[in-house]
Design a protein around this motif. Structure first.
Motif, PDB file in Angstrom:
ATOM      1  N   THR B  55       0.830  -1.202   0.000  1.00  0.00           N
ATOM      2  CA  THR B  55       0.000   0.000   0.000  1.00  0.00           C
ATOM      3  C   THR B  55       0.863   1.250   0.000  1.00  0.00           C
ATOM      4  N   LYS B 121      -3.388   7.295  -1.104  1.00  0.00           N
ATOM      5  CA  LYS B 121      -4.776   6.829  -1.087  1.00  0.00           C
ATOM      6  C   LYS B 121      -5.061   5.850   0.046  1.00  0.00           C
ATOM      7  N   ASP B 123      -7.075   3.840   2.790  1.00  0.00           N
ATOM      8  CA  ASP B 123      -8.523   3.562   2.906  1.00  0.00           C
ATOM      9  C   ASP B 123      -9.110   4.404   4.021  1.00  0.00           C
ATOM     10  N   LEU B 176      -9.234   7.300   9.175  1.00  0.00           N
ATOM     11  CA  LEU B 176      -8.759   6.260   8.262  1.00  0.00           C
ATOM     12  C   LEU B 176      -9.171   4.870   8.742  1.00  0.00           C
ATOM     13  N   ASP B 177      -9.258   3.956   7.801  1.00  0.00           N
ATOM     14  CA  ASP B 177      -9.566   2.560   8.108  1.00  0.00           C
ATOM     15  C   ASP B 177      -8.392   1.927   8.846  1.00  0.00           C
ATOM     16  N   GLN B 179      -7.152  -0.810   8.227  1.00  0.00           N
ATOM     17  CA  GLN B 179      -6.322  -1.499   7.234  1.00  0.00           C
ATOM     18  C   GLN B 179      -5.688  -0.507   6.258  1.00  0.00           C
ATOM     19  N   ALA B 180      -5.694   0.772   6.631  1.00  0.00           N
ATOM     20  CA  ALA B 180      -5.308   1.805   5.662  1.00  0.00           C
ATOM     21  C   ALA B 180      -3.869   1.680   5.203  1.00  0.00           C
TER      22      ALA B 180
END
Ligand SMILES: Nc1ncnc2c1ncn2[C@@H]1O[C@H](COP(=O)(O)OP(=O)(O)OP(=O)(O)O)[C@@H](O)[C@H]1O
Ligand SMILES: [Mg+2]
Lengths: 230, 388
Positions: B55, B121, B123, B176-177, B179-180
């Protein structure tokens, strides 16, 4: 008669236990011709089994020569001895010694399989011989489901199946009652009539007396060697 | 005797002593099951780590300042002008406090330039980024990482409400998530301008990220970056502790080498239990040879060669070990299946694992079967027959 199948020349066998030497055979000379029926008799500890093991190529002498079918055995390695045993000698033991977890027919097939015979052929031959010895109904019984006499007949079938020159029987009646024992002896005699050489070890003088030739052992020496009916 | 006949003898014996055979296999079963399960844990875990590293973008270079005043915004603008740079953003960060009406905790405050969200970007769970269009007007907006939001007990209803960063009022625009992505969770993001005011570090920045146009161009860009920075600070060719340049691809390689090592270590430990299993087989086989001494003697008397006896016992050991390996493989894969559900990674049966498990158990059978089998074969027929 000059077709010796077993020759012992001045055979000695000593056992060393700790630093004590036991002389089991003390320089024995013996010739057995093809087709003979010989009883080897003697008191306990006289060296009968020792002699048997030497003739059967299960053991080697401390000195002297053992010849089977005129060939000396001292030069042979383990593999060669094994194949000689497998071709020339059939064993019958006092305690039957059928293989564990193995049926009657498998026991009888084993010597052929070890010779490399196909299992189909081995099965045929084994069935035939077991039928002859009256065990046709019990081919697939293992030793736990056979009587002593039946086990000994399976053992005899196993000793005969590869058509050996010599059948060695060490006290084959020792674990049987006298009636069954007599049947086993009759069977051996019958096989002898068909031309097989039989060497029978026994301490039973009555059985010995019925043999055409009797070799008496004492303290590792041949005491007497009698022929003819008594 | 043909090999097939000898194999039948071995199988008959194993079947005739079923319970004992099963117990004998147990060590190998456990060893192989452990190897299979552990391999799948390591695979699954590295899948997860690689995913979150990915990511970050494999075509990015991270230039991190090794001292508070080591890199400046001017360096960043100079780097942005290098050939092959598609995106550049800067981060500046410091420890600070975050607070609501009734709670106050420490967090890492991060100022990012406008391109950060566009490039990374992450999540988002609630609300929105400090978006590009709003960036000029986002001067007092804040986006929370998942853990930071949790620590402060933020909920959806707090969006648009005020939170205090180092005592100053900000407006919560997004969370943010969880899992970001790697490292986002404990952070609190504001604009670069806000950060300057919060910790007055201007013009210094903590890190600069440049993104190459393609992953293949990263290595060349890394050289160019280093050259430029050395020129700007008049550094020679010697290594200097002013900054470090990290290449995401090499980071991923480093992490997977760590997980590989970990995997090797765990497999090694499981391998020890396999060896113990092998010793168990050897032990039982030695006992078995002793128990069957008479049988061996009879077989030798009726024409079995040493090699026949050797093969019979060796096959017995190998079959025990291989059967243990198969059972262990099945149990291990079942365990791996459930572990994959728990750990939330993809379960798959790897051909490699299957071959490894079977190969190992075969080797164990051979290695630990040879000695008992040789012992059996070397027995003198006469001694074996006399054995009580
Ligand atoms: N493996 C051995 N180690 C030591 N001594 C042995 C061994 N085998 C036999 N002997 C000894 O050799 C002698 C002859 O034994 P052997 O077994 O040949 O006697 P046997 O005539 O068969 O006796 P039995 O009628 O009791 O079977 C005995 O004194 C015995 O103790
Ligand atoms: Mg005896």
């Amino acid at each position: 008669m000059a077709n010796p199948v077993v020759e012992l020349e001045n055979v000695r066998r000593e056992y060393l236990v700790g630093d004590q030497v036991t002389v089991a055979l003390d320089g024995v000379d013996l010739v057995i011709e093809r087709g003979e029926f010989v009883a080897i008799v003697g008191p306990s500890g006289s060296g009968k089994s020792t002699m048997m093991n030497l003739i059967g190529c299960l053991d080697r002498p401390s000195s002297g020569v053992v010849k089977i079918a005129s060939d000396p055995t001292s030069e042979l390695n383990d593999n060669q001895l094994t194949s000689l045993r497998s071709k020339a000698i059939g064993f019958v033991f006092q305690q039957f010694q059928l293989l564990p977890n193995t049926t009657a027919i498998e026991n009888v097939m084993a010597p052929l399989l070890y010779q490399g015979v196909s299992s189909k052929q081995a099965k045929l031959t084994a069935t035939e011989i077991l039928n002859r010895l009256g065990l046709g109904e019990r081919l697939n019984f293992d030793r736990n489901r056979l009587s002593g006499g039946q086990q000994q007949r399976v053992a005899i079938a196993r000793a005969l199946v590869a058509s050996p020159d010599i059948v060695l029987a060490d006290e084959p009646t020792g674990a049987l009652d006298s009636k069954t024992g007599a049947q086993v002896i009759d069977l051996l005699k019958e096989l002898n009539k068909e031309g097989r050489t039989i060497i029978l070890i026994t301490h039973d003088l009555e059985i010995a007396a019925s043999a055409p030739r009797r070799v008496f052992l004492r303290d590792g020496l041949i005491e007497r060697d009698e022929r003819g009916a008594k | 005797m043909k090999l097939l006949g000898t194999a039948r003898l071995a199988l008959n014996r194993i079947w005739a002593t079923k319970v004992r055979s099963l117990l004998t296999m147990l060590g190998v079963v456990i060893g192989v099951a452990a190897i299979v399960a552990l391999t799948s844990i390591v695979d699954g875990a590295s899948q997860g780590i690689n995913k979150s590293l990915a990511t970050l973008g494999t075509n990015q270079l991270n230039i991190t300042a090794m001292a508070p005043d080591a890199l400046s915004e001017q360096d960043a603008y100079a780097l942005a002008d290098l050939d092959g740079v598609s995106v550049m953003f800067v981060q500046t960060q410091n420890e600070g406090t975050i607070a609501t009406e009734d709670k106050r905790v420490n967090a890492r405050l991060v100022g990012v330039s406008a391109e950060y969200f566009e490039a990374v970007k992450p999540d988002i769970a609630l609300g929105s980024y400090l978006s590009d269009s709003k960036f000029a007007s986002s001067a007092k907006d804040v986006v929370f990482g998942a853990d930071a939001a949790n620590d402060l007990g933020l909920t959806a209803s707090m969006l648009g409400q005020s939170v205090k960063l180092n005592g100053q009022d900000f407006r919560l625009v997004g969370v943010l998530d969880d899992q970001a992505g790697f490292g986002t969770s404990g952070r609190v993001y504001v604009t670069l301008d806000s950060a300057r005011k919060l910790f007055s570090q201007y013009p210094y920045v903590s890190s600069i990220v440049v993104q190459a146009e393609t992953p293949e161009a990263v290595d060349a860009l890394q050289l160019a970056t280093d050259k430029l920075l050395r020129e700007r600070y008049g550094l020679g060719t010697e290594t200097d502790a002013r900054y470090t340049i990290t290449n995401q691809a090499s980071l991923i390689a480093a992490v997977s080498s760590i997980t590989d090592t970990l995997g090797l270590l765990l497999t090694g430990i499981a391998g020890i239990s396999l060896v113990v299993g092998g010793i168990g087989i050897m032990n039982i086989m030695l006992v078995s040879v002793r128990e069957r001494t008479r049988e061996i003697g009879v077989r030798r008397a009726i024409g079995a060669k040493q090699s026949n006896i050797l093969t019979q016992f060796l096959i017995e050991a190998i079959v025990l070990s291989l059967a243990g390996g198969v059972v262990g493989l099945i149990l291990g894969e079942i365990a791996a299946y459930f572990l994959a559900i728990i750990g939330d990674w993809v379960f798959s049966i790897q051909l490699e694992t299957v071959l490894l498990a079977l190969g190992f158990s075969l080797v164990v059978g051979v290695v630990f079967g040879v000695w008992p089998a040789r012992t059996a074969a070397k027995l003198e027929p006469i001694d074996a027959l006399r054995f009580e």
